[in-house]
Design a protein around this motif. Structure first.
Motif, PDB file in Angstrom:
ATOM      1  N   ASP A 110       0.823  -1.302   0.136  1.00 49.93           N
ATOM      2  CA  ASP A 110      -0.192   0.087  -0.089  1.00 49.93           C
ATOM      3  C   ASP A 110       0.940   1.351   0.081  1.00 49.93           C
ATOM      4  N   VAL A 111       1.503   1.243  -0.993  1.00 51.54           N
ATOM      5  CA  VAL A 111       2.588   2.519  -1.168  1.00 51.54           C
ATOM      6  C   VAL A 111       2.329   3.239  -2.269  1.00 51.54           C
ATOM      7  N   PRO A 112       2.123   4.566  -2.187  1.00 50.84           N
ATOM      8  CA  PRO A 112       2.303   5.364  -0.911  1.00 50.84           C
ATOM      9  C   PRO A 112       0.826   5.359  -0.003  1.00 50.84           C
ATOM     10  N   SER A 113      -0.266   4.763  -0.580  1.00 49.05           N
ATOM     11  CA  SER A 113      -1.352   4.631   0.263  1.00 49.05           C
ATOM     12  C   SER A 113      -2.109   3.292  -0.389  1.00 49.05           C
ATOM     13  N   ARG A 114      -3.230   2.926   0.333  1.00 47.64           N
ATOM     14  CA  ARG A 114      -3.999   1.973  -0.240  1.00 47.64           C
ATOM     15  C   ARG A 114      -4.705   2.310  -1.624  1.00 47.64           C
ATOM     16  N   GLU A 115      -5.138   3.531  -1.510  1.00 50.47           N
ATOM     17  CA  GLU A 115      -6.000   4.018  -2.338  1.00 50.47           C
ATOM     18  C   GLU A 115      -5.041   4.462  -3.728  1.00 50.47           C
ATOM     19  N   ASN A 116      -3.689   4.581  -3.742  1.00 48.65           N
ATOM     20  CA  ASN A 116      -2.924   5.095  -4.632  1.00 48.65           C
ATOM     21  C   ASN A 116      -1.676   4.179  -4.595  1.00 48.65           C
ATOM     22  N   MET A 117      -1.855   2.878  -4.926  1.00 55.15           N
ATOM     23  CA  MET A 117      -0.780   2.056  -4.859  1.00 55.15           C
ATOM     24  C   MET A 117       0.356   1.825  -6.039  1.00 55.15           C
ATOM     25  N   THR A 118       0.880   3.251  -6.240  1.00 57.02           N
ATOM     26  CA  THR A 118       1.506   3.329  -7.623  1.00 57.02           C
ATOM     27  C   THR A 118       3.211   2.802  -7.234  1.00 57.02           C
ATOM     28  N   LEU A 119       3.419   2.428  -6.198  1.00 60.31           N
ATOM     29  CA  LEU A 119       4.922   1.849  -5.893  1.00 60.31           C
ATOM     30  C   LEU A 119       4.883   0.535  -5.266  1.00 60.31           C
ATOM     31  N   ARG A 120       3.609  -0.240  -5.325  1.00 56.84           N
ATOM     32  CA  ARG A 120       3.430  -1.651  -4.987  1.00 56.84           C
ATOM     33  C   ARG A 120       4.788  -2.434  -5.761  1.00 56.84           C
ATOM     34  N   SER A 121       5.027  -3.279  -4.762  1.00 56.98           N
ATOM     35  CA  SER A 121       5.170  -3.398  -3.443  1.00 56.98           C
ATOM     36  C   SER A 121       6.477  -2.953  -2.893  1.00 56.98           C
ATOM     37  N   PHE A 122       6.405  -2.577  -1.627  1.00 59.78           N
ATOM     38  CA  PHE A 122       7.621  -2.081  -1.152  1.00 59.78           C
ATOM     39  C   PHE A 122       8.333  -2.749  -0.146  1.00 59.78           C
ATOM     40  N   GLN A 123       9.770  -3.485  -0.596  1.00 55.53           N
ATOM     41  CA  GLN A 123      10.218  -4.527   0.413  1.00 55.53           C
ATOM     42  C   GLN A 123      10.678  -4.168   1.665  1.00 55.53           C
ATOM     43  N   HIS A 124      10.419  -4.928   2.691  1.00 51.33           N
ATOM     44  CA  HIS A 124      10.783  -4.418   3.909  1.00 51.33           C
ATOM     45  C   HIS A 124      11.633  -5.350   4.489  1.00 51.33           C
ATOM     46  N   PRO A 149       4.744   4.230   7.028  1.00 55.29           N
ATOM     47  CA  PRO A 149       3.370   4.717   6.427  1.00 55.29           C
ATOM     48  C   PRO A 149       3.594   6.249   6.286  1.00 55.29           C
ATOM     49  N   GLN A 150       3.384   6.937   5.241  1.00 54.51           N
ATOM     50  CA  GLN A 150       3.450   8.331   4.997  1.00 54.51           C
ATOM     51  C   GLN A 150       2.310   9.051   6.035  1.00 54.51           C
ATOM     52  N   GLU A 151       2.249  10.135   6.295  1.00 56.25           N
ATOM     53  CA  GLU A 151       1.579  10.823   7.213  1.00 56.25           C
ATOM     54  C   GLU A 151       0.192  10.967   6.576  1.00 56.25           C
ATOM     55  N   GLY A 152      -0.986  10.656   7.109  1.00 53.75           N
ATOM     56  CA  GLY A 152      -2.195  10.790   6.297  1.00 53.75           C
ATOM     57  C   GLY A 152      -2.662   9.896   5.288  1.00 53.75           C
ATOM     58  N   SER A 153      -1.669   8.757   5.101  1.00 48.51           N
ATOM     59  CA  SER A 153      -1.916   7.702   4.055  1.00 48.51           C
ATOM     60  C   SER A 153      -2.830   6.591   4.591  1.00 48.51           C
ATOM     61  N   GLY A 154      -3.134   6.502   5.801  1.00 52.29           N
ATOM     62  CA  GLY A 154      -4.127   5.670   6.211  1.00 52.29           C
ATOM     63  C   GLY A 154      -3.397   4.453   6.585  1.00 52.29           C
ATOM     64  N   GLU A 183      15.900   0.449  -4.685  1.00 56.46           N
ATOM     65  CA  GLU A 183      15.316  -1.030  -5.128  1.00 56.46           C
ATOM     66  C   GLU A 183      14.345  -1.528  -4.288  1.00 56.46           C
ATOM     67  N   ARG A 184      13.819  -0.826  -3.235  1.00 54.14           N
ATOM     68  CA  ARG A 184      12.606  -1.464  -2.293  1.00 54.14           C
ATOM     69  C   ARG A 184      11.309  -1.511  -2.997  1.00 54.14           C
ATOM     70  N   PRO A 185      11.000  -0.311  -3.783  1.00 56.28           N
ATOM     71  CA  PRO A 185       9.680  -0.435  -4.178  1.00 56.28           C
ATOM     72  C   PRO A 185       9.709  -1.201  -5.700  1.00 56.28           C
ATOM     73  N   PHE A 186       8.449  -1.480  -5.956  1.00 54.10           N
ATOM     74  CA  PHE A 186       7.956  -2.156  -7.419  1.00 54.10           C
ATOM     75  C   PHE A 186       8.451  -3.552  -7.193  1.00 54.10           C
ATOM     76  N   PHE A 187       8.604  -4.080  -6.081  1.00 58.30           N
ATOM     77  CA  PHE A 187       8.913  -5.441  -5.972  1.00 58.30           C
ATOM     78  C   PHE A 187       7.584  -6.426  -6.406  1.00 58.30           C
ATOM     79  N   ASN A 188       7.756  -7.010  -7.550  1.00 57.06           N
ATOM     80  CA  ASN A 188       6.828  -7.942  -8.087  1.00 57.06           C
ATOM     81  C   ASN A 188       6.639  -9.594  -7.340  1.00 57.06           C
TER      82      ASN A 188
END
Length: 226
Positions: A110-124, A149-154, A183-188
């Motif tokens: 859910d990056v940057p948010s669940r409503e806008n998951m443009t960076l799905r998925s972020f590796q932790h 999670p970003q402030e205000g992103s739920g 390299e953490r974002p866009f993990f498929n």
């Protein structure tokens, strides 16, 4: 590269042989952490929280038991704070066998948010070649970082998954340190699992939203702003 045939083979037992998942899990540790109602799908949190189909085709057949800081258990959508989960879990257990190898994946879809998951998925966190349930003895590909999670992103759905490996694997993934967000974002997840012929075995997830720890994590990763 995604291999539809691989995933079809993985899904067939669940579709046509209802007991096969139960037998598979029991063969990897006696069915530890697999409640009866979860096996029979009367209650399925993966569907309720839409992780199926957002990141998975089918729910994991077993439960990954997890506790943070010896105090905060994870139980399918438990709400925890970034402060509570800033360090690695102090307890991780799944139906494992000492003669098998496993891969652990921890990600935020859910990056940057669940409503806008443009960076799905972020590796932790990403660890392969884990003997039995001994994560510390595996090969760390992506070093652990907590939730940010970003402030205000739920609320974000922070997801842990365990995969059974067919053999020891020489991973060609980039090595990522705990001081880098590169390299953490866009993990498929689907492509990763298909690439190494991994079989989904267990999982769990919690939810978290912004708190006062997040700026500390961003500073650690060299992120100047959310």
């Amino acid at each position: 590269m995604f291999r539809p045939s691989v995933w079809l083979l993985l899904l067939l037992p669940a579709c046509f042989f209802p007991d096969s998942l139960e037998h598979f899990v029991h063969g990897h540790g006696g069915g530890i952490g697999v409640p009866w109602n979860y096996r029979r799908n009367f209650f399925n949190p993966w569907l309720q929280h839409q992780l199926v189909p957002d990141i998975l085709f089918t729910p994991p057949p077993a439960v990954l038991q997890m506790v943070y800081n010896n105090s905060y258990p994870v139980n399918f959508g438990t709400v925890l704070t970034p402060t509570q989960v800033q360090s690695k879990p102090t307890f991780l257990r799944w139906p494992c066998r000492g003669d098998s190898l496993y891969t652990l994946v921890f990600l935020d879809p859910d990056v940057p948010s669940r409503e806008n998951m443009t960076l799905r998925s972020f590796q932790h966190w990403l660890v392969g070649n884990i003997p039995g349930c001994h994560v510390h003895r595996g090969t760390t590909l992506t070093q652990f970082i907590g939730s940010g999670p970003q402030e205000g992103s739920g609320l974000h759905r922070y997801t842990y998954l365990i995969y059974l490996q067919p053999k020891e694997i020489e991973f060609d993934e980039p090595k990522i340190s705990n001081t880098s967000a590169v390299e953490r974002p866009f993990f498929n997840l689907m492509d990763f699992a298909a690439k190494y012929w991994l079989t989904l075995l267990a999982g769990n997830f919690y939810r978290a939203e912004y708190d006062s720890y997040v700026p500390t994590l961003y500073a650690q990763l060299g992120i100047t702003s959310a």
